[in-house]
Scaffold this active site. Structure first.
Site, PDB file in Angstrom:
ATOM      1  CE  LYS A 222      16.235  37.493 -18.866  1.00 13.45           C
ATOM      2  NZ  LYS A 222      16.934  36.954 -17.704  1.00 13.45           N
TER       3      LYS A 222
ATOM      4  CG  HIS B 285      12.844  37.031  -1.505  1.00 15.05           C
ATOM      5  ND1 HIS B 285      11.487  36.943  -1.714  1.00 15.05           N
ATOM      6  CD2 HIS B 285      13.214  38.233  -1.973  1.00 15.05           C
ATOM      7  CE1 HIS B 285      11.067  38.048  -2.282  1.00 15.05           C
ATOM      8  NE2 HIS B 285      12.093  38.850  -2.455  1.00 15.05           N
TER       9      HIS B 285
END
Length: 113
Positions: free
Chosen positions: A61, A101
């Protein structure tokens, strides 16, 4: 900053994949696989795989020109001595990565400077 990319992956999505080893072969470079097989716990392997997947999506992206004609296995994301992820291959100046995370997700940001 020239561009930014972000991706989030739910761990449950990876767990639902029927053939995880086939997915590993599709996502991880040989250098990344060498790290992956040394990870002793299933959860840590899951976090690593999901993190690499999210990172590569974020790179696609942020830097579409860098990614043109390349697959995920053409990219190696390793960790430096402090544990920070970086794009090791292909050589590309100006690509910065970060991962985070949680219990159920990993999120990756790629910044093209």
């Amino acid at each position: 900053m020239k561009n930014i990319g972000v991706d989030i992956v739910e761990f449950a999505r990876i767990k639902r994949i029927g053939d995880v080893e086939k997915f590993v072969d599709k996502i991880l470079s040989e250098k990344e696989k060498a790290v992956y097989v040394t990870l002793k716990h299933d959860q840590r392997q899951l976090e690593y795989l999901a993190g690499r997947f999210a990172s590569k999506e974020a790179i696609y992206k942020a830097a579409p020109d860098l990614c043109a004609g390349k697959g995920f296995i053409d990219f190696s994301i390793l960790n430096d001595e402090t544990g920070a992820p970086y794009l090791a291959e292909p050589p590309a100046a100006g690509v910065m990565l970060t991962l985070s995370h949680s219990e159920h997700y990993v999120v990756a940001f790629a910044v093209l400077i």
